[in-house]
Design an enzyme around this catalytic site. Structure first.
Site, short mmCIF file in Angstrom:
data_model
loop_
_atom_site.label_atom_id
_atom_site.label_comp_id
_atom_site.label_asym_id
_atom_site.label_seq_id
_atom_site.Cartn_x
_atom_site.Cartn_y
_atom_site.Cartn_z
N CYS A 84 -23.75 22.50 -3.82
CA CYS A 84 -23.96 22.59 -5.27
C CYS A 84 -23.76 21.28 -6.03
O CYS A 84 -24.59 20.96 -6.89
CB CYS A 84 -23.11 23.72 -5.86
SG CYS A 84 -21.58 24.08 -5.04
N ARG A 113 -16.64 22.58 7.10
CA ARG A 113 -15.42 23.05 6.44
C ARG A 113 -14.28 22.99 7.45
O ARG A 113 -14.42 23.42 8.60
CB ARG A 113 -15.60 24.48 5.91
CG ARG A 113 -16.64 24.53 4.81
CD ARG A 113 -16.80 25.88 4.18
NE ARG A 113 -17.89 25.86 3.20
CZ ARG A 113 -18.36 26.92 2.58
NH1 ARG A 113 -17.84 28.11 2.82
NH2 ARG A 113 -19.36 26.80 1.72
N GLN A 169 -26.89 26.91 6.22
CA GLN A 169 -27.14 28.17 5.55
C GLN A 169 -28.35 28.06 4.63
O GLN A 169 -28.84 26.96 4.37
CB GLN A 169 -25.92 28.62 4.77
CG GLN A 169 -25.47 27.68 3.67
CD GLN A 169 -24.22 28.19 2.97
OE1 GLN A 169 -23.56 29.11 3.44
NE2 GLN A 169 -23.89 27.60 1.86
N ASP A 174 -29.00 27.89 1.61
CA ASP A 174 -28.35 27.60 0.34
C ASP A 174 -29.39 27.30 -0.74
O ASP A 174 -30.27 26.46 -0.54
CB ASP A 174 -27.44 26.38 0.53
CG ASP A 174 -26.30 26.36 -0.45
OD1 ASP A 174 -26.22 27.28 -1.27
OD2 ASP A 174 -25.48 25.43 -0.38
N HIS A 212 -29.91 26.88 -5.17
CA HIS A 212 -29.38 26.86 -6.53
C HIS A 212 -30.55 26.92 -7.51
O HIS A 212 -31.50 26.15 -7.38
CB HIS A 212 -28.52 25.62 -6.77
CG HIS A 212 -27.30 25.62 -5.93
ND1 HIS A 212 -27.22 24.96 -4.72
CD2 HIS A 212 -26.10 26.23 -6.10
CE1 HIS A 212 -26.04 25.16 -4.18
NE2 HIS A 212 -25.34 25.92 -5.00
N LYS A 215 -20.38 37.45 -10.80
CA LYS A 215 -21.09 37.35 -9.53
C LYS A 215 -21.45 38.73 -9.02
O LYS A 215 -20.85 39.74 -9.42
CB LYS A 215 -20.25 36.62 -8.49
CG LYS A 215 -18.94 37.32 -8.14
CD LYS A 215 -18.19 36.61 -7.02
CE LYS A 215 -16.90 37.36 -6.67
NZ LYS A 215 -16.24 36.78 -5.48
#
Length: 792
Positions: free
Chosen positions: A452, A481, A499, A501, A503, A586
């Site tokens: 992000c 991570r 992933q 991912d 946005h 969310k």
């Protein structure tokens, strides 16, 4: 990538567990330091646990009474270590004071309404007002007014749809009360958490140990403990522990709740550095609650079941070592896993489930099918082999095809960023311990754990217009991570992953339409794999950023999208009040696999904060309009005085939507492996066709068949080995080829193939004779249509 993850900094949750796995299991390849129990006892460091040493295995255990009444709680207490009796005496003293305070309070009449939910036919039951008094009436006392169909399965109550509440805890105000059954995830967690306390009581009695913590987990619960002299738990201990637990069930021990101040908590648990760590690092200044169950008093937020008689089946499943706080340089503790149920039938069903789950274990199938492996040279990072990479590529191809249809733009962003970026995004302050940090040219850098912040940089690198919105950025970049070594678990918990991912940068007016589009995306992807899914909306938490009005608008738009989804036949959604991220509401999406296990892969999160942190803006259609700030451009509610940059005329700040559908490809591959038990649908299968000759004289035809199907981008292997034909067929079946072609002189002459379908037993003796061109056409269609059923 959503900023909330399972690896956020440690905080104590409402169920008594921690947000981080405080204790991580010890990998067999690593050594651990054993704990000196006397040193671990801060207050009672000079008191040896001689009672423990004098009770060898098979003899009366530490906590077992030697009085005439071996089941007497007083007798059991008298034989426990001194730190236990002192702890419990303080609890009793504080409990008497608290009970006197409650008794002296006014007990006014309060308005209580029972929300009994839906009946078995799906109809909403009528609400039931009940007479009640504050500080006196309990949710459990109302069960006598409720049908046995409901009351027999109740584990815990919920007040005003938000707070889980002990059935025997007095209500304090006007409220709505609903009941949570064992069959629900919340109910199971409470039941297993209470069962963990019973396990802790049994362990404290048997070993005279120092307990750490005992949370519910996916398939039961565990308790961590330090035993004198570094002693380890053995399988021979399981039966005595289960016997003790069984006695506690018969005693109908209640779970008694008490709020205790920090100074008194330190007095109560000063003997244990483990409890002191929680008290000093995880609890708020006003203190926290403890629960008493039999001889055990434990630091815990609860809630719990009414009493131990509710537990009808209890079994220890395994034991292991673990590190306190997940730190291999800290103490080595012993961990005991268990599971419990309100009836014995469910225990029997659970054991059958575990047998089936073991057969489907992705770690076993991954090795058998040569999909992936792990190596200590890079713990938590999978080595994807050619066949595993075929599955990975098929998933990416699927998503890319949908991206093209749905207006997504794929981007690539750096793997490593200067720490200044992470400080600007807020991740450095809250997430740096879970990042791989590097020193480069005298500055701190970090491998990215999410995309992000990088996508914010990409949005803001040039002027943006409202005409470009919504802007949908998709990124398959590698993420890292720093998961604790003991938390790593096959492909479901890794350190390196990729992933889907994405946005989405949009205006507030576009939120509803974008969310509806994401719901359609979910149906498309999950439908291909046969996954049903559920949606849960999490709303504004107590600590949040921005205006309440902005939150209300955003939540309203999400509710509109959810209601539209339900109206179109998408199923009911759940409301999870107060559990949103601090930066926006969310929607969590949970899928259910073939074993009816729940997995959260997808998430949709609205974010007003990152666009503000990065001062993202776009030109609106209202050129020359009055200068304004976005609705979230205010100081946060935590008291910070920082103010964002004012937006100029005709400028606005975008809303950012974090979303993932399959989530981590590695984790999704693990879920798929177990969902299909290694029997892959044809379009994603790494082994689609195996061609076997009846005789060596048709080997040239076998090779031709292979070339023809490979030309259609199918995975085709041939077996020209010297093995017998039955053995070749059996090997192909074990390797889960979707189709096995057996060809001989007849097939060569007629240019056909004899097809054996993996999932059709009738074709196993002798398959269907199909012309070669027809077989190519049918399998091309099967692959293109991504059908779930393996049939042509």
């Amino acid at each position: 990538m959503p900023q909330e993850t399972s690896n956020d900094r440690p905080t104590l949750r409402a169920n008594g567990t921690t947000a981080l796995p405080i204790h991580s299991e010890i990998p067999e390849s690593e050594e651990s330091q054993t704990v000196d129990l006397k040193k671990a006892q801060k207050v009672h460091a000079n008191e040896p646990l001689e009672k423990k040493a004098s009770t060898a295995r098979g003899k009366p255990a530490v906590g077992e009474a030697s009085s005439k009444d071996p089941n007497s709680n007083d007798a059991r207490m008298s034989s426990l270590p001194k730190f236990v009796s002192e702890r419990n005496e303080l609890f009793n003293e504080l409990k008497r004071k608290r009970d006197a305070e409650v008794l002296s309070k006014d007990h006014p009449v309060i308005q209580v309404v029972l929300d009994l939910g839906f009946d078995k036919n799906g109809f909403l039951r009528p609400e039931m007002p009940v007479a009640a008094k504050a500080w006196e009436s309990t949710p459990g006392s109302f069960l006598k007014h409720v049908d046995k169909e409901i009351s027999s399965d109740v584990v815990v109550a919920k007040v005003d749809g938000k707070e889980l509440w002990d059935l025997d805890r007095p209500l304090e105000r006007d409220c709505r009360v609903s009941y949570i059954p064992f069959s629900s995830p919340e109910g199971r967690n409470v039941f297993w958490h209470s069962s963990a306390h019973v396990l802790g009581e049994a362990a404290e009695c048997y070993y005279g140990c120092l307990l750490s913590h005992g949370p519910p987990v996916e398939q039961g619960f565990f308790y961590d403990m330090a035993i004198e002299g570094g002693q380890v738990v053995k399988e021979s201990d399981w039966s005595p522990l289960e016997s003790k637990a069984s006695k506690f069930f018969k005693e109908k021990q209640t779970f008694d709740r008490l709020h205790v101040s920090i100074p008194d908590l330190k007095k109560m648990f000063g003997y244990s550095k483990y409890k002191m760590y929680y008290i000093e690092n995880l609890l708020p200044p006003e203190g926290s609650t403890v629960y008493r169950c039999g001889s055990l008093v434990d630091l815990c937020l609860g809630p719990h079941i009414q009493n131990t008689s509710k537990i009808k089946a209890f079994q220890i499943m395994k034991n292991s070592s673990c590190y306190f706080r997940g730190d291999k340089n800290d103490d080595s503790l012993q961990r005991i896993y268990g599971v419990a149920f309100p009836d014995k039938k469910q225990m029997t069903e659970h054991k059958k489930f575990l047998e089936e789950a073991a057969k489907r274990d992705h770690r076993r199938i991954g090795v058998e099918q040569e999909l992936f492996f792990f190596n200590d040279v890079s713990p938590g990072s999978a080595f994807l082999l050619p066949h595993g990479t075929r599955i990975f590529n098929a998933l990416q191809k699927l998503l890319r095809s949908e991206y093209r249809k749905r207006g997504y733009s794929e981007v690539q962003s750096p793997n490593m960023y200067d720490s200044d970026l992470w400080k600007k995004s807020g991740h450095w302050q809250h997430y740096s311990e879970d990042m791989f940090v590097l020193d480069v040219e005298k500055k701190k850098w970090a491998l990215k754990p999410m995309n992000c912040p990088g996508h914010c940089i990409m949005f803001g690198h040039r002027e943006r217009s409202y005409r470009e919105l919504p802007l949908r950025m998709a990124d398959f970049g590698v993420l890292h991570r720093n998961e604790a070594s003991g938390a790593l678990n096959g492909m479901t918990r890794v350190r390196k992953f990729q992933q889907d991912d994405t946005h989405i940068f949009c205006t507030q007016d576009q939120i509803t339409e974008e969310i509806e589009g994401l719901f359609d995306f979910l149906k498309c992807i999950y439908g291909l794999f046969g996954f049903p899914f559920r949606l849960k909306l999490s709303t504004r938490p107590e600590k949040f950023l921005g205006h309440i009005e902005t939150w209300d608008i955003a939540e309203g738009k999400l509710k509109d999208a959810l209601n539209s989804f339900t109206a179109s036949g998408g199923g009911q959604w759940e409301l999870n009040e107060g559990d949103g991220a601090f930066y926006g509401p969310k929607i969590d999406i949970t899928i259910s696999d073939a074993l009816r296990r729940d997995w959260q892969c997808a998430t949709i999160q609205l974010d007003f904060q990152l666009p503000q942190n990065f001062e993202l803006e776009y030109m609106t259609a209202e050129v020359g309009a009055k200068a304004k700030t976005a609705a979230t451009d205010e100081a946060p509610t935590d008291g910070s005085t920082a103010r964002p940059k004012m937006l100029g005329p005709g400028r606005a700040r975008p809303v950012m939507v974090h979303r993932a559908i399959v989530g981590s490809f590695e984790r999704f591959m693990a879920i798929l492996t177990e969902h299909f038990a290694g029997k892959w649908p044809f379009w994603i299968s790494p082994r689609q066709i195996l061609v076997i000759p009846v005789m060596a004289g048709v080997n040239d035809y076998v090779e031709e068949v292979q070339r023809l199907f490979k030309a259609q981008k199918m995975y085709v292997d041939i077996d020209l080995s010297g093995n017998t034909m039955p053995k070749k067929i059996r090997t192909g079946q074990l390797q889960q080829y979707n189709f096995i072609f057996v060809v001989g002189a007849q097939e060569k002459e007629s240019r056909s193939v004899n097809i054996r379908n993996r999932d059709d037993p009738e074709t196993q003796a002798k398959g269907e004779l199909v012309p070669l061109e027809e077989a190519i056409g049918k399998l091309k269609a099967l692959k293109k249509e991504r059908r779930l059923i393996n049939a042509i």
